[in-house]
Motif scaffolding. Structure first.
Motif, PDB file in Angstrom:
ATOM      1  N   ALA A   1      40.639  38.952  45.437  1.00 45.52           N
ATOM      2  CA  ALA A   1      39.567  38.006  45.064  1.00 45.52           C
ATOM      3  C   ALA A   1      38.606  38.656  44.072  1.00 45.52           C
ATOM      4  O   ALA A   1      38.176  38.028  43.099  1.00 45.52           O
ATOM      5  N   LEU A   2      38.266  39.927  44.294  1.00 39.95           N
ATOM      6  CA  LEU A   2      37.355  40.612  43.374  1.00 39.95           C
ATOM      7  C   LEU A   2      38.020  40.856  42.023  1.00 39.95           C
ATOM      8  O   LEU A   2      37.390  40.705  40.977  1.00 39.95           O
ATOM      9  N   ALA A   3      39.294  41.229  42.048  1.00 39.24           N
ATOM     10  CA  ALA A   3      40.011  41.466  40.786  1.00 39.24           C
ATOM     11  C   ALA A   3      40.081  40.171  39.978  1.00 39.24           C
ATOM     12  O   ALA A   3      39.860  40.174  38.754  1.00 39.24           O
ATOM     13  N   ASN A   4      40.338  39.043  40.658  1.00 40.98           N
ATOM     14  CA  ASN A   4      40.396  37.750  39.946  1.00 40.98           C
ATOM     15  C   ASN A   4      39.040  37.377  39.373  1.00 40.98           C
ATOM     16  O   ASN A   4      38.939  36.873  38.259  1.00 40.98           O
ATOM     17  N   LEU A   5      37.982  37.628  40.170  1.00 40.37           N
ATOM     18  CA  LEU A   5      36.623  37.314  39.699  1.00 40.37           C
ATOM     19  C   LEU A   5      36.292  38.140  38.446  1.00 40.37           C
ATOM     20  O   LEU A   5      35.747  37.621  37.464  1.00 40.37           O
TER      21      LEU A   5
END
Ligand code: SAM
Length: 276
Positions: A67-71
């Motif tokens: 989720a953080l990488a996508n954000l």
């Protein structure tokens, strides 16, 4: 899938990143000049030392969640200049505002170490640091994230909805000082506060947290950009208004007998403060 090569490259915004860039320029200049091999070798070694550190920190730190990488990728792809010129954002935002993997993981570990349950974030942008901290909170933990820009708040909300921890974050869209006053009036307090909004308001955020007891008794304040690209320790005539504001903020904290603190040279500087 987007290749990393397709994404707009972030410019260096930390003392180390700027140092590595300047040493890279020096290496290139030396290649073209008639300079002794000893000097060339010394500058080359200095460049390797500076440019190798950030990638090594990445390698040795627990990877970020999907989720953080996508954000982070979505933030990098967003045409922020266009959003501002179209009037969708109230101010010029840029991908470099995002704190990122190492700082996010540091904040996450602070949340675990303190068993924090209530967090206040002052300056959310697309939500990287808020989501990193949320990942470390228990299910009944909560983050109140202050953000003045409606567009970026909606951007962050979409990213939070794609994460199992996003529901722990409540976004308050308003000038941070207004939100903080309201929270203080309501008698709220926080175990961890992350300050990362308007550099010229840092002193006001800090005083409000302590004067109105928004900081819980054993709470911690983490302050981002307290090195502001090295400007607080560079000659004064090289400072931008933000650099001057941070230099003054650092002095205010150093002179305040209510607190003890350490300025960590992490990324663009992270000051960790506790009330004595
Ligand atoms: C450096 S970014 C925050 C980065 C974020 N904490 C992260 O780690 O990715 C600063 C944010 O603060 C917001 N901001 C600036 N001044 C503000 C204010 N007075 N009140 C609330 N938000 C503000 C900006 O719109 C911007 O999104």
């Amino acid at each position: 899938m987007t290749s990393i090569l397709d994404l707009p490259k972030a410019r260096p915004v930390t003392p180390l990143g700027i140092l590595a860039e300047k040493l890279e320029q020096a290496v290139k200049l030396i290649e073209k000049a008639d300079i002794s091999p000893e000097i060339a070798e010394t500058v080359q070694q200095a460049y390797q030392l500076a440019s190798g550190l950030d990638p090594y920190l990445e390698d040795c730190t627990t990877p970020e969640s999907e989720a953080l990488a996508n954000l982070a990728e979505k933030t990098q792809k967003e045409p922020w200049n266009l959003r501002f010129s179209d009037g969708e954002t109230v101010r010029q935002l840029e991908q470099e505002m995002l704190s990122g993997h190492i700082e996010g993981q540091t904040l996450k570990l602070f949340v675990h170490m303190m068993n924090a349950k209530r967090i206040l974030e002052v300056g959310m942008f697309t939500g990287y640091s808020a989501l990193a901290m949320a990942e470390a909170l228990p299910d009944d933990g909560e983050i109140i994230a202050c953000e003045v820009d409606e567009y970026v708040a909606n951007f962050a909300r979409d990213c939070f909805n794609a994460s199992p921890d996003g529901n722990k974050i409540k976004i308050e869209v308003a000038p941070a000082l207004e939100t903080m006053q309201k929270l203080a009036d309501a008698g709220e307090s926080f175990d961890l506060v992350f300050i990362d909004a308007d550099k010229k308001e840092y002193v006001d955020y800090f005083n409000l947290l302590l004067d109105r007891n928004l900081l819980a008794e054993n709470g911690i304040i983490c302050v981002d950009n307290s090195l502001l690209q090295g400007q607080p320790y560079l000659p004064e005539n090289q400072r931008t208004p933000n650099g001057q504001a941070i230099a003054e903020f650092n002095q205010v904290v150093a002179n305040d007998s209510r607190v003890e603190q350490v300025l960590l040279p992490l990324r663009d500087g992270l000051t960790v403060i506790r009330r004595k």
